[in-house]
Design a protein around this motif. Structure first.
Motif, PDB file in Angstrom:
ATOM      1  N   MET A   1      78.977  46.745 144.460  1.00 43.13           N
ATOM      2  CA  MET A   1      77.761  45.953 144.535  1.00 43.13           C
ATOM      3  C   MET A   1      77.905  44.707 143.658  1.00 43.13           C
ATOM      4  N   THR A   2      77.428  43.589 144.168  1.00 46.07           N
ATOM      5  CA  THR A   2      77.420  42.352 143.408  1.00 46.07           C
ATOM      6  C   THR A   2      76.332  42.411 142.349  1.00 46.07           C
ATOM      7  N   PRO A   3      76.633  41.997 141.122  1.00 49.80           N
ATOM      8  CA  PRO A   3      75.591  42.009 140.081  1.00 49.80           C
ATOM      9  C   PRO A   3      74.402  41.130 140.459  1.00 49.80           C
ATOM     10  N   VAL A   4      73.213  41.595 140.090  1.00 50.82           N
ATOM     11  CA  VAL A   4      71.978  40.826 140.296  1.00 50.82           C
ATOM     12  C   VAL A   4      71.313  40.634 138.938  1.00 50.82           C
ATOM     13  N   TYR A   5      70.470  39.608 138.855  1.00 46.63           N
ATOM     14  CA  TYR A   5      69.789  39.329 137.593  1.00 46.63           C
ATOM     15  C   TYR A   5      68.435  40.006 137.593  1.00 46.63           C
ATOM     16  N   CYS A   6      68.094  40.568 136.459  1.00 48.38           N
ATOM     17  CA  CYS A   6      66.784  41.210 136.337  1.00 48.38           C
ATOM     18  C   CYS A   6      66.151  40.837 135.000  1.00 48.38           C
ATOM     19  N   TRP A   7      64.841  40.971 134.954  1.00 49.45           N
ATOM     20  CA  TRP A   7      64.053  40.772 133.739  1.00 49.45           C
ATOM     21  C   TRP A   7      63.390  42.097 133.387  1.00 49.45           C
ATOM     22  N   VAL A   8      63.369  42.409 132.102  1.00 54.02           N
ATOM     23  CA  VAL A   8      62.770  43.656 131.608  1.00 54.02           C
ATOM     24  C   VAL A   8      61.864  43.315 130.430  1.00 54.02           C
ATOM     25  N   SER A   9      60.685  43.930 130.391  1.00 52.06           N
ATOM     26  CA  SER A   9      59.799  43.752 129.235  1.00 52.06           C
ATOM     27  C   SER A   9      60.028  44.896 128.257  1.00 52.06           C
ATOM     28  N   LEU A  10      59.873  44.583 126.975  1.00 55.35           N
ATOM     29  CA  LEU A  10      60.019  45.565 125.913  1.00 55.35           C
ATOM     30  C   LEU A  10      58.774  45.503 125.051  1.00 55.35           C
ATOM     31  N   GLY A  11      58.253  46.659 124.663  1.00 52.96           N
ATOM     32  CA  GLY A  11      57.087  46.699 123.804  1.00 52.96           C
ATOM     33  C   GLY A  11      57.091  47.923 122.911  1.00 52.96           C
ATOM     34  N   SER A  12      56.514  47.768 121.716  1.00 55.47           N
ATOM     35  CA  SER A  12      56.418  48.879 120.767  1.00 55.47           C
ATOM     36  C   SER A  12      55.272  48.614 119.792  1.00 55.47           C
ATOM     37  N   ASN A  13      54.535  49.681 119.439  1.00 54.19           N
ATOM     38  CA  ASN A  13      53.539  49.545 118.368  1.00 54.19           C
ATOM     39  C   ASN A  13      53.725  50.607 117.274  1.00 54.19           C
ATOM     40  N   HIS A  14      54.929  51.179 117.212  1.00 59.67           N
ATOM     41  CA  HIS A  14      55.256  52.168 116.175  1.00 59.67           C
ATOM     42  C   HIS A  14      56.699  51.931 115.745  1.00 59.67           C
ATOM     43  N   GLU A  15      56.916  51.725 114.459  1.00 63.65           N
ATOM     44  CA  GLU A  15      58.258  51.398 113.962  1.00 63.65           C
ATOM     45  C   GLU A  15      58.841  50.266 114.805  1.00 63.65           C
ATOM     46  N   ARG A  16      58.056  49.209 114.947  1.00 63.36           N
ATOM     47  CA  ARG A  16      58.334  48.146 115.923  1.00 63.36           C
ATOM     48  C   ARG A  16      59.711  47.510 115.758  1.00 63.36           C
ATOM     49  N   ASP A  17      60.079  47.143 114.548  1.00 58.39           N
ATOM     50  CA  ASP A  17      61.390  46.511 114.346  1.00 58.39           C
ATOM     51  C   ASP A  17      62.527  47.443 114.783  1.00 58.39           C
ATOM     52  N   TYR A  18      62.433  48.680 114.335  1.00 54.38           N
ATOM     53  CA  TYR A  18      63.459  49.660 114.672  1.00 54.38           C
ATOM     54  C   TYR A  18      63.522  49.904 116.182  1.00 54.38           C
ATOM     55  N   GLN A  19      62.387  50.156 116.807  1.00 49.82           N
ATOM     56  CA  GLN A  19      62.373  50.497 118.233  1.00 49.82           C
ATOM     57  C   GLN A  19      62.878  49.342 119.099  1.00 49.82           C
ATOM     58  N   ILE A  20      62.417  48.130 118.827  1.00 47.93           N
ATOM     59  CA  ILE A  20      62.850  46.976 119.624  1.00 47.93           C
ATOM     60  C   ILE A  20      64.333  46.712 119.398  1.00 47.93           C
ATOM     61  N   SER A  21      64.787  46.779 118.152  1.00 47.56           N
ATOM     62  CA  SER A  21      66.210  46.573 117.858  1.00 47.56           C
ATOM     63  C   SER A  21      67.070  47.624 118.547  1.00 47.56           C
ATOM     64  N   ARG A  22      66.617  48.864 118.498  1.00 46.06           N
ATOM     65  CA  ARG A  22      67.346  49.964 119.152  1.00 46.06           C
ATOM     66  C   ARG A  22      67.467  49.726 120.648  1.00 46.06           C
ATOM     67  N   ALA A  23      66.376  49.295 121.264  1.00 42.85           N
ATOM     68  CA  ALA A  23      66.388  49.044 122.705  1.00 42.85           C
ATOM     69  C   ALA A  23      67.293  47.868 123.059  1.00 42.85           C
ATOM     70  N   LEU A  24      67.210  46.785 122.290  1.00 49.03           N
ATOM     71  CA  LEU A  24      68.058  45.622 122.567  1.00 49.03           C
ATOM     72  C   LEU A  24      69.538  45.975 122.416  1.00 49.03           C
ATOM     73  N   GLN A  25      69.861  46.764 121.406  1.00 46.56           N
ATOM     74  CA  GLN A  25      71.248  47.180 121.207  1.00 46.56           C
ATOM     75  C   GLN A  25      71.724  48.028 122.390  1.00 46.56           C
ATOM     76  N   ALA A  26      70.886  48.937 122.862  1.00 45.79           N
ATOM     77  CA  ALA A  26      71.260  49.787 124.004  1.00 45.79           C
ATOM     78  C   ALA A  26      71.452  48.939 125.261  1.00 45.79           C
ATOM     79  N   LEU A  27      70.567  47.967 125.486  1.00 51.00           N
ATOM     80  CA  LEU A  27      70.703  47.091 126.656  1.00 51.00           C
ATOM     81  C   LEU A  27      71.966  46.245 126.565  1.00 51.00           C
TER      82      LEU A  27
END
Length: 168
Positions: A1-27
């Motif tokens: 399959m040819t790669p396609v571009y996508c947009w994803v939203s991220l949100g957190s209201n608990h341990e926000r810095d940690y959760q968002i950083s963790r998600a960005l690192q995983a992505l």
């Protein structure tokens, strides 16, 4: 399959810095280079709980070979068991991490079990403003206007978005 571009939203209201950083690192580990918007602190929108802490929200874009359903499953794995924390006081709303597909290439309608583009695009400034900044001239599938034009027309003055820096 040819790669396609996508947009994803991220949100957190608990341990926000940690959760968002963790998600960005995983992505980034999974998809490589990410386009990342400004992070915004936002007040809850549409939440009926008595108490809800402010959120951190942002948008990330990347290329993927995963179909929407596969991508959604991966996002749910990244969220993990921490998506909804259940405090003893049930009047408090806690969402540790929420990841949603906003768009996947030019797909429209229900595709592979995912509604595309994101059905609440015009309701949530925390999604629309980052897209207006990252892709101002891009038109989401099914819309005649660009993200920037949609932001200019559909912004909600009561939804205050405060730019913040992550503390990782």
């Amino acid at each position: 399959m040819t790669p396609v571009y996508c947009w994803v939203s991220l949100g957190s209201n608990h341990e926000r810095d940690y959760q968002i950083s963790r998600a960005l690192q995983a992505l980034q580990t999974e998809f490589g280079d990410l386009s990342i918007s400004q992070v915004y602190e936002t007040q809850p929108v549409g939440i009926k709980a008595k108490s809800c802490a402010p959120f951190y929200n942002l948008v990330a874009g990347f290329y993927t070979c995963l179909k929407p359903g596969e991508l959604n499953k991966l996002l749910k794995r990244i969220e993990g068991n921490e998506k909804y924390l259940m405090p003893a006081d049930q009047s408090i709303y806690v969402r540790a991490l929420d990841l949603d597909i906003i768009s996947w290439d030019e797909a429209s309608g229900e595709v592979d079990g995912v509604q595309l583009p994101y059905p609440d695009l015009l309701k949530h400034d925390f999604v629309l403003l980052p897209l207006a900044e990252l892709a101002p001239n891009q038109k989401p599938t099914g819309y005649a206007q660009t993200y920037l034009e949609l932001w200019q027309e559909h912004a909600h003055p009561e939804q205050v978005l405060k730019p913040v820096e992550l503390n990782c």
